[in-house]
Scaffold this active site. Structure first.
Site, mmCIF file in Angstrom:
data_model
loop_
_atom_site.group_PDB
_atom_site.id
_atom_site.type_symbol
_atom_site.label_atom_id
_atom_site.label_comp_id
_atom_site.label_asym_id
_atom_site.label_seq_id
_atom_site.Cartn_x
_atom_site.Cartn_y
_atom_site.Cartn_z
ATOM 1 N N LEU A 151 -32.150 17.626 -111.308
ATOM 2 C CA LEU A 151 -32.906 18.524 -110.425
ATOM 3 C C LEU A 151 -32.215 19.878 -110.352
ATOM 4 C CD1 LEU A 151 -34.985 19.275 -108.257
ATOM 5 C CD2 LEU A 151 -33.515 18.171 -106.570
ATOM 6 N N ASP A 152 -30.968 19.863 -109.880
ATOM 7 C CA ASP A 152 -30.161 21.074 -109.774
ATOM 8 C C ASP A 152 -28.737 20.697 -110.171
ATOM 9 O OD1 ASP A 152 -28.847 23.390 -109.150
ATOM 10 O OD2 ASP A 152 -28.992 23.137 -106.978
#
Length: 934
Positions: A620-621
């Site tokens: 995601l990040d």
């Protein structure tokens, strides 16, 4: 003087003159992935002795290492040169464990200098995973000589050859200490508190003498108890150990320090009803007391080794029921009976036996139920009948300084011989010859049988025979699942399925397993040190298997990697270089969700040369954030526009109704990773100014209000170094950007409370001076170590801490973890993971928001583009964090597996061939990044 003696002196004089040429000895740094390996082959005292003896004939280089039991400065003080890497001047390289192949190549390539290496190489038995290491020493043009400590033998007093340099005694001594500490915990789990509970584990002592002193104090504490209170209804503590030789000597010596009372195996049944409760009893258990011939005759050692199939064990019936603790130091070989089988454990049932320490670490060997290794930082697992089982295979490193002193003393005659008189015959020279596997680039006669395997490796780099490995099922790593690769073509014996190895079975693994399981042309193996988790993920999928794997076991990890097509890792980021090296060795692709670290970047060229892709940042990040940015930037470039500002926010948070807890936060992924990220240094650019924030100030300098979604009271923290993203994303020159910022989202109030916790030392990575025994002692110790003197949000933090350590969460805090090293961040993360976990009815959310400001060449117009994602988990399925991280990772891995990604080397998801396909699949799954062009 007789002529023969004159000739010998002349010969010695000639050798001495030859060795007036400088000899350079090098001590290598052990592989960084072996975080607990702190031993050294030569101590500073030994180096001082060598330099004093050999004077100007000798120079010593020591690779800098902060983990060693002897710090760099202690070597520098005696005249060694501390270097970042060994130079090519080194004539003799010394180490403990085998060196990584790249380290050998760095010293060998491009030169023909004769050089010798002395290490535990794990190559002489034909170990498949280390064939590349053995191959790296071969070739007469390389002129490398490899000697193995394990093969260094000399005549004993009994006239037999025995190993000269070994750590067996220390393995036994430390194993005994681990067993005693484990016994204290195991008995506590059964409702019995004993002084053993307070015996620190061996690695907490700096010297063997200090450890012995603690054993004596513990033994005295046991004896000082009233006899009637002792060890409760289960009778006195009884410790039995098996084996003979140095390992058992180490066990015996430590039990002697404890002050045990010795009994025979025949006496064990009597202890339950008659023995004193304030004594610890010990027994050396010999094979004659538990092995019997199937025809009923008694044990005979010679007959046993000649006819092992004729013997059976009665250990579970005659010995185990009367022991509190078993320390196994008896070796085992295939074809010989086990001391206790799985069936024996079923028949034994719940008994007095509470703890098992298997020093031999022979999986499924003498103790068939021992099916996995443990580590120093996670030392035990719960075995059958509730028994606590410890199987640490590097025990001597827990007393690294003393073990190194012993080892150094043992090898000194051989090092002196190498420096001053390598050509002089005698016992030392004979020992060195027996220890030599490779001599000047060629396999020695006893090891010629390895030539075919190495030749296959060297002459056919595109061909690999995957070694068969015993597992519960054969289709993954057994003989029937073996794979032969020729170039790019794969010829399979298992129906042509593509093989994915998933490392890890934690909080976010579920969705990835579902993605892979849905593809019937894929065989997925979930490799984990938690069998329960792995099996729960596998469910009843016919194409998903599980395997127990301790990634610190290099041999086992190498085998698992070698049998896959693509490796997908959900392990902590520091472990990825270790996995990546195996992927390069065996020509396998790797996909991870973690940031591409400098250690990973250093592997780029090696990966390119082996036609391997090491793809990171696919979560995601980092992950979806970069992919979404690259999709926008692809259009920006096609339209001829230019980025002037880029601001990005991302975070994983509980859905608002579940956020009424300390920190306004709950954990859907690693708590330690969250705490660590909140202390990283940050660099970014806002309003035309580059700003630097030290990690210690990050929480205090948070952004108190971030308005992105209506109704969400958000704040933010700067996320690491934003500057590299100018080049990663192709945003242009930093000087031409007014803003370049990446941040992490939290609910308002998170930063000020966590900063107060930081000020109290609760999230420090420094080792506490001693192991606390309770949560109150832990808090007190942290505050003392940090010299805590208050914080502006002290009362708010005190209320949060009271909540965490009370029943206000709806449940009491967990029992203080005695098996976790005394590092505050680890212990506090353990508390948070228990008290701030999601309840079954609660869901989480993942938030992502990019803002680009663009200029249009030839126009004064500006444009704002946003990309936004707000994804919620579901009560009946997976968390949002699991969905976004795990599925992103799986979709990226499928593109690699299916040949859609042509790039090689180390990279992130910045190429269209990665991000386009992954974003399309995520959108199909309902995870859609909404773009808005204004």
């Amino acid at each position: 003087m007789i002529p023969l003696r004159r000739a010998r002196l002349a010969s010695l004089r000639s050798i001495s003159q030859h060795h007036r040429l400088l000899t350079t000895l090098g001590i290598r740094r052990e592989d960084p992935t072996r975080i607990w390996e702190r031993r050294v082959p030569l101590t500073p005292h030994a180096i001082s002795s060598l330099l004093s003896t050999h004077g100007d004939e000798l120079a010593v280089e020591v690779e800098s290492c902060q983990r060693r039991c002897f710090p760099d400065h202690t070597y520098a003080q005696v005249g060694a040169k501390i270097v970042p890497c060994l130079s090519r001047d080194v004539d003799l390289v010394l180490g403990i464990k085998e060196p990584p192949v790249p380290q050998v190549q760095a010293l060998v390539q491009g030169q023909t200098k004769k050089r010798s290496w002395m290490v535990f190489s794990h190559t002489h038995k034909g170990q498949e995973y280390n064939t590349p290491l053995l191959a790296s020493f071969l070739g007469t043009e390389k002129q490398q000589t490899l000697l193995d400590w394990e093969l260094l033998t000399g005549p004993s007093k009994r006239g037999k050859l025995e190993r000269v340099a070994a750590f067996g005694w220390f393995a036994g001594a430390v194993g005994a200490g681990e067993a005693l500490s484990l016994t204290g915990l195991a008995l506590l789990k059964r409702g019995i508190a004993t002084p053993l509970l307070h015996l620190p584990r061996p690695y907490t002592f700096s010297t063997l003498n200090a450890f012995k002193s603690a054993l004596r104090e513990t033994g005295d504490a046991v004896k000082s108890q009233p006899a009637e209170e002792g060890s409760g209804a289960e009778g006195p503590i009884v410790i039995g150990y098996t084996g003979a030789g140095r390992v058992s000597d180490g066990v015996k010596d430590m039990l002697q320090e404890l002050g045990v009372e010795w009994v025979s195996a025949e006496d064990l049944p009597k202890l339950s009803g008659q023995a004193a409760q304030n004594r610890i009893y010990a027994c050396a258990i010999t094979p004659s007391s538990y092995f019997t011939r199937s025809d009923g005759s008694s044990y005979s050692r010679d007959d046993y080794f000649a006819n092992p199939d004729k013997y059976q064990s009665t250990f579970a019936k005659n010995i185990a029921p009367f022991l509190t603790t078993l320390i196994n130091g008896a070796g085992w070989q295939i074809g010989f009976p086990s001391i206790m089988s799985n069936a024996d454990m079923v028949s034994l049932g719940r008994s007095k036996l509470a703890a098992v320490q298997d020093i031999t670490a022979d999986l499924k060997g003498n103790l068939e139920f021992v099916d996995r290794h443990t580590t120093i930082d996670q030392p035990y697992f719960e075995g059958p009948n509730g028994i606590l089982v410890s199987v640490v295979d590097i025990l001597p490193t827990e007393l690294a300084a003393d073990a190194s002193e012993h080892f150094s003393h043992c090898i000194m005659p051989y090092i002196n011989h190498f420096i001053s008189s390598p050509n002089v015959p005698g016992e030392v020279a004979d020992s060195l010859q027996r220890a030599t596997i490779v001599d000047s680039g060629e396999l020695t006669r006893p090891h010629q049988w390895l030539k075919a395997r190495v030749d296959s490796w060297n002459t056919n780099p595109g061909e690999e025979i995957v070694p068969p490995i015993q597992t519960p099922t054969s289709s993954w790593r057994g003989v029937e699942g073996a794979v032969r690769l020729r170039g790019k073509k794969q010829i399979r014996r298992d129906g042509g399925k593509k093989k994915v190895l998933l490392l890890g079975s934690g909080l976010v693994a579920g969705p990835a397993v579902e993605v892979f399981a849905a593809r019937k042309d894929i065989l997925l193996a979930i490799a984990s040190n938690n069998a329960v988790e792995a099996k729960a993920l596998a469910k009843d999928s016919s194409n998903v298997e599980t395997m127990l794997l301790d990634v610190s076991d290099e041999e086992a990890l190498g085998r698992a990697v070698s049998s896959s097509d693509v490796v997908v890792s959900l392990l902590p980021a520091p472990m990825h270089p270790q996995v990546a090296k195996h992927c390069i060795t065996y020509g396998k692709h790797l996909v991870t969700a973690s940031y591409v670290s400098p250690e990973m970047k250093a592997l780029h060229q090696a990966a390119v040369e082996k036609d391997v892709l090491l793809l990171g940042e696919c979560g995601l990040d980092p992950g979806i954030d970069s992919m979404a940015a690259m999709r926008i930037l692809d259009r920006v470039r096609r339209e001829g526009k230019q980025v002037r500002s880029f601001i990005s926010w991302c975070g994983g948070l509980p859905e608002p109704s579940a956020s009424n807890v300390p920190l306004g936060y709950k954990f859907s992924w690693s708590p330690k990773a969250v705490l660590t990220a909140a202390q990283n240094d940050a660099v970014f650019k806002l309003d035309g100014k580059i700003q630097h924030i030290a990690g210690s100030e990050l929480l205090a300098k948070h952004f108190p209000k971030v308005d992105l979604w209506k109704g969400l009271a958000l704040e933010g923290l700067a996320n690491r170094d934003s500057m590299p993203y100018a080049s990663k994303y192709g945003l242009g020159e930093i000087d031409e950007l007014t803003d370049l910022f990446r941040g992490t989202l939290r609910y308002q109030g998170f930063s000020r409370v966590l900063d107060a916790f930081r000020a109290q030392g609760l999230i420090s990575s420094s080792l506490l001076p001693k192991i606390p025994g309770s949560w109150s002692e832990f808090v007190k110790a942290c505050r003392s170590a940090s010299e805590y003197s208050g914080h502006q949000y002290e009362s708010e933090a005190e209320d949060a801490l009271d909540w965490l350590l009370s029943t206000r969460s709806g449940s009491p805090p967990p029992v203080f973890p005695s098996n976790i090293p005394p590092v505050p961040i680890d212990i506090f993360a353990y508390l948070l993971s228990d008290q701030l976990k999601y309840q079954p009815h609660e869901i989480d959310s993942c938030l992502l928001h990019h803002t680009f400001k663009l200029s249009i060449p030839g126009s004064r117009k500006h444009q704002t583009v946003t990309a936004s994602l707000l994804s919620y988990g579901t009560k009946s399925s997976h968390s949002a964090m699991a969905m976004t991280v795990s599925k992103t990772l799986a979709f990226a891995a499928l593109r690699v597996l299916d040949g859609e990604v042509k790039a090689r080397g180390v990279m992130g998801p910045y190429e269209r061939e990665v991000w386009e396909g992954v974003l399309d699949r995520l959108e199909f799954e309902g995870v859609k990044v909404q773009e808005r062009w204004e």
